[in-house]
Design an enzyme around this catalytic site. Structure first.
Site: not given
Ligand code: NAD
Length: 421
Positions: A81, A178, A212, A390
């Site tokens: 995002n 995060e 997020c 962070e």
């Molecule tokens: P996601 O968890 O599906 O994927 C995030 C990343 O992790 C991607 O690069 C993906 O390839 C990798 N990944 C997925 N499963 C994994 C595993 N089992 N082991 C290792 N790597 C893995 O999330 P998304 O759909 O890309 O993003 C949306 C989510 O991210 C939402 O829940 C949002 O709230 C969160 N988010 C949090 C923050 C924050 O700073 N707190 C910021 C942005 C997004």
């Protein structure tokens, strides 16, 4: 610093790549890219201020001091995002602490991150300091499992975060997480209601709710509930949805088909739970983009705080609105969530603002503002929203380990069978 300068010079180009990848407004991505160099300037400046301590012991014949050392190779896994911003938020403190990094961007938004990281080479980083690998979850899983990766820092969903913490825990590698949120935006009757209304809209509909820190639960005092419901509904309906590169547009598409499906499912669940759809609730057809993943900004009045729309992270343009009667009740309502990333409080009463800020279980509390971050202010989650912080000085601590060095200045031979205390 040179890396930051190169990103600043490439901001427009990188913002364009990101918009094409994730569909977020070009002006939002442009704003992010313009801010990104600040992270590198700040943590670049911190790099020569990481110091140990000399510890005064009872025994004056001992000099005891600490060294703060890098942990080694850090694996950084990020979401789609705000890809470049979240990547640089991670690598700036990692590098300041003297580590090397392997970044794995999201499979949905890798190009912008790759282009930004390639600038590191031009900036003069030695080969092997900043690395990236491309691919989806399996590549992330391999990175987490790799025995040479000392530490993992992750931005993404809570489900993946738990899997990563479990896998890293199995080999005792530390993690920074995060994760997601279901942040509360709380409006008291003494607030500047125009500012509160704008803050609520910014909190949930900026980036089509795909942040997020989305303020996806708005809680309004009962004495102004009907008025605010009306205002927010009008404002929600008036949002211009369309081409994210068009300056007149306020909300672009969802980033991926599964993300759009998640939004549609949440509207369907709201129907099932007996909630009231006040505005939006369906896809939007944008002329010229017939296959586009556009969804209307949506306002839902849940039947109760137990409705799924009021509890679960949707990561889309869906806002749940709830009334409250007292300070006590709203603190309880806001804290009754598995998440604890952020919260907003709108009031002109200073005592109330700071009292509520203390009582909310959230890593960030915004008083009379929303959706603000800075390179020097700590950011992270309570509860299932994450581990570690962070931004700010704390961020460097995540990537250091402390060594205690003892130097005996007295050369007497001591009893070998007693602990020296
Ligand atoms: P996601 O968890 O599906 O994927 C995030 C990343 O992790 C991607 O690069 C993906 O390839 C990798 N990944 C997925 N499963 C994994 C595993 N089992 N082991 C290792 N790597 C893995 O999330 P998304 O759909 O890309 O993003 C949306 C989510 O991210 C939402 O829940 C949002 O709230 C969160 N988010 C949090 C923050 C924050 O700073 N707190 C910021 C942005 C997004």
């Amino acid at each position: 610093m040179r890396f930051a300068d190169l990103i600043a010079q490439s901001a427009e180009r990188l913002a364009g790549i990101e918009t094409r990848e994730n569909g977020k407004l070009l002006r939002e991505m442009r704003g992010q890219l313009q801010a990104v160099p600040d992270w590198l300037y700040y943590f670049g400046g911190l790099a020569d201020k990481i110091e140990g301590r000399v510890i005064p012991l009872d025994r004056q014949s001992v000099l005891n001091y600490t060294l703060r050392e890098p942990v080694g190779v850090v694996g950084a896994i990020v979401a789609w995002n705000s890809p470049i911003l979240t990547t640089i938020m991670k690598i700036a403190p990692i590098l300041a602490a003297g580590n090397t990094v392997v970044v794995k961007p999201s499979e949905h938004a890798s190009a912008g991150v790759a282009e930004a990281l390639l600038l590191a080479e031009e900036a003069g980083f030695p080969p092997g300091v900043i690395n990236f690998v491309l691919g989806g979850a399996p590549v992330g899983t391999d990175l987490v499992a790799h025995p040479d990766v000392a530490r993992i820092t992750f931005t993404g969903g809570s489900a993946a975060g738990k899997q990563i913490a479990t896998a890293a825990g199995a080999r005792l590698a530390r993690v920074t997480l995060e994760l997601g949120g279901k942040s509360a935006n709380i409006i008291f009757p003494d607030a500047n209601l125009d500012a509160a209304e704008a803050g609520v809209i910014a909190g949930i509909f900026a980036a089509a709710g795909q942040t997020c820190i989305a303020g996806s639960r708005v809680m309004v005092h009962e004495s102004i509930y009907e008025e605010m419901l009306d205002r927010i509904a009008h404002r929600t309906t008036a949002i211009a949805v369309g081409d994210p590169t068009d300056d007149g547009v306020q909300m672009g598409p969802l980033a991926t088909l599964p993300q759009l499906a998640r939004v549609e499912r949440s509207v369907m669940e709201a129907h099932e739970d007996g909630d009231r759809i006040v505005a939006g609730g369906k896809r939007v057809l944008v002329p010229g983009f017939e296959g586009g993943l556009f969804h209307a900004p949506t306002l839902i009045e849940p039947k109760s705080p137990d409705s799924r729309v009021a509890r679960e992270e949707i990561f889309g343009p869906v806002l749940a609105i709830l009334p409250f009667r007292s300070d006590e009740e709203v603190v309880e309502l806001a804290n009754a969530s598995a998440y604890g990333l952020a919260a907003g409080v709108w009031t002109s009463d200073v005592r109330r603002a700071h009292t509520i800020a203390r009582r909310l279980q959230a890593g960030t509390v915004w008083l009379n503002t929303y959706r603000a971050i800075a390179f020097n202010s700590p950011f992270g989650g309570y509860k299932e929203s994450g581990l570690g912080r962070e931004n700010g000085i704390e961020a460097v601590d995540e990537f250091l380990q402390t060594k205690s060095v003892w130097c005996e200045l007295d050369d007497a031979a001591n009893d070998p069978f007693t602990l020296r205390t």
